[in-house]
Design an enzyme around this catalytic site. Sequence first.
Site, short mmCIF file in Angstrom:
data_model
loop_
_atom_site.label_atom_id
_atom_site.label_comp_id
_atom_site.label_asym_id
_atom_site.label_seq_id
_atom_site.Cartn_x
_atom_site.Cartn_y
_atom_site.Cartn_z
N GLU A 105 0.81 -1.22 0.00
CA GLU A 105 0.00 0.00 0.00
C GLU A 105 0.84 1.27 0.00
O GLU A 105 0.89 2.02 0.99
CB GLU A 105 -0.96 -0.01 1.20
N GLU B 218 -6.81 -7.62 -0.82
CA GLU B 218 -7.39 -7.68 0.52
C GLU B 218 -8.88 -7.40 0.40
O GLU B 218 -9.28 -6.27 0.12
CB GLU B 218 -6.73 -6.65 1.44
#
Length: 681
Positions: free
Chosen positions: A152, A316
């Site tokens: 991320e 995710e």
Amino acid sequence: MKKQRFTWNEMTVGVCYYPEHWDESLWESDLDRMLESGIAVIRIAEFAWSLFERTEGVFTFDFFDRFLNLCILKGMKVIFGTPTATPPAWLTEKYPEVLNTDKNGVPMRHGLRRHYNYNAPVYHEKTRIIVEKLAEHYGNHPAIIGWQIDNEFNCETNDFYSEADHAAFRAFLQKRYGTLDALNAAWGTVFWSQTYTEWDQIHAPRPTTNGSINPHLHLDYIRFISDSAITYCGIQEEILRKYIRPGMFITTNGMFGHLNNHCMTDECLDLYTYDSYPNFAFMLDRTGKLDKLRDRWSSKSLTEVRSICPHFGVMEQQGGPGGWYNRMEAPTPRPGQLKLWAMQSVAHGADFISFFRWRTCTFGTEIYWHGILNYDNRDNRRLAEVREFVSDLKKLQPLCGANSVASFAIVRDYDNVWDAEIDSVHRMIHNQSENAIFEASQLYHTPCDMLYLHANTTLEDLTRYPALFMPHASIMTQERADLLEGYVKQGGKLIVGCRTGYKDEYGRCIMLPMPGLLQKLTGTDITDFTFTSPAEDTPCAEWDGESFAMPVYNDVMLPLEGTQVLAKFKSSYYAGEAALTEHTYGEGCVLHLAGAFTVESTRRILAHLELLEPMRQLAAAPENVELVMREKNGQRWLLALNYQDVPVTVELKKPMVSMLSGHVGDGAITLPPYSAEVWKV
Ligand code: GAL
């Protein structure tokens, strides 16, 4: 256009797993239970730097070797993460220059994650070493199918102010402007005596009297952050490519600000993956109530992800309630919701869905960020839903690689996305309009895509859509104006709103009547404008006897010759003036709305352009159902998603076979609470 170099052969389910969080005696039963549940891929290692290099320069691989050997034995496939989001304590203690700082130069210390900066030469060096060691060791590992770079980018913070960033910002600007004279002119530094006479006087934003800074510097600073993240990602990519087996993919996950995700994907990745937590998407409306879309707002993010990479993965997918040890964020998914949200990802183009995470961690920052399983490790309703999802997905395999069918696209470019972040007027109209347009598209079952304009965007990228909404492109460049002109000329319908085209690429206002470079296309002249006063009623316009609101900002608009007035203002000092115009240009037309868009004005515009409810011959659904159309090799599928806690009825207008039940549906079909259906059209 996009360089997606990897596509899935079949839709695949995965999960995020952290072998280092568990006693080794659990590994085998964990892998067995995952495989039994239909989970075929795990992502590992993305935070495990200190397990590989506990002390500087000493590398050990036994722990992950042992785990990966078990994966080979069991037949589990692995996505391996490079661990650079979490530098070890020895690194940041010995080389504090790798730390990010706040605006005051105060370093962000060890203890969380993403506390490094993208520009410290020593972090580049340490990154190169760890990535090279891992790639050398695991690049040909039979269990590994792909690599995730870092974790991320730009999550936690997307602002960087370390010394290394100040220096790299200067280098970025030297490359961009060449001379200080050019930079001073571009930034208008003559205003308030900001003129720079030495490069060293220039810094990334630092504290000022009241926090505001030169807006043109600010815009270049965001461009610089994006550039830094992409360069850093590229450093890792280059090393991985040297070692990894052909067929392995390189990806990264998440979608965060101050980052040109399209450019990063095109330059460094084979595949883009997103992290989807629909519970975060809950939004309050102006009266503080939950708005109509709630978790359907996640469909907007997924629509954006599709513009980066049409057949993406979700690395995710929300697997449980969310929160850190110090905050609660998302309530537990209601029975059915977990599967519904996974189907939402599939509906929007995900061919790989990996849940976060297998089991909730029993220690550390994320003890309340639940995985599929709870601490007690027993089978639970969430695992049962994952299993159901896996079994549904098997029936949906024909949709793997199918394209979304959209009636129009919302157009963006990073200059305007970032200008809207800096400029409060731009931000308010942008947020109002983009959300309203998306909401109208959802409520009235008129699916849309998102389209980003880049230097390499071609006319063909635009002509795939019968209509384009570019609500408030404050910044307009000649290249983009030319592209839009080409689009309209060949028959495209372009819809723009107020405050269009009054800035250049530096964010400076231009001395032309608005909408500047687009005036030829819109056939309008903005002679006056005003912020709509919160102290007065929202101005209204009238179109064929019906009213709609014109919130936030109004342009007073003069139609030029040949331009037709569709709606007029009903209120304020400009009552009677044009509020919406239509100008035929070439084979196409341009609609200009002299305000920010609302759900109602968007609905009316879509109806006027005969784009509303393209699936009405197939099905009628209430507002609270999302309808999506997918297509592959001439075959189409209709997907309906019920986000409510009550059953809803969808009216099929012709008999269609359900991909999930195999039954032919016709007429009224009941969708249970939190459920999805897919019909072959
Ligand atoms: C994501 C992140 C994961 C985990 C999860 C829950 O942003 O990639 O590592 O932290 O959120 O907080």
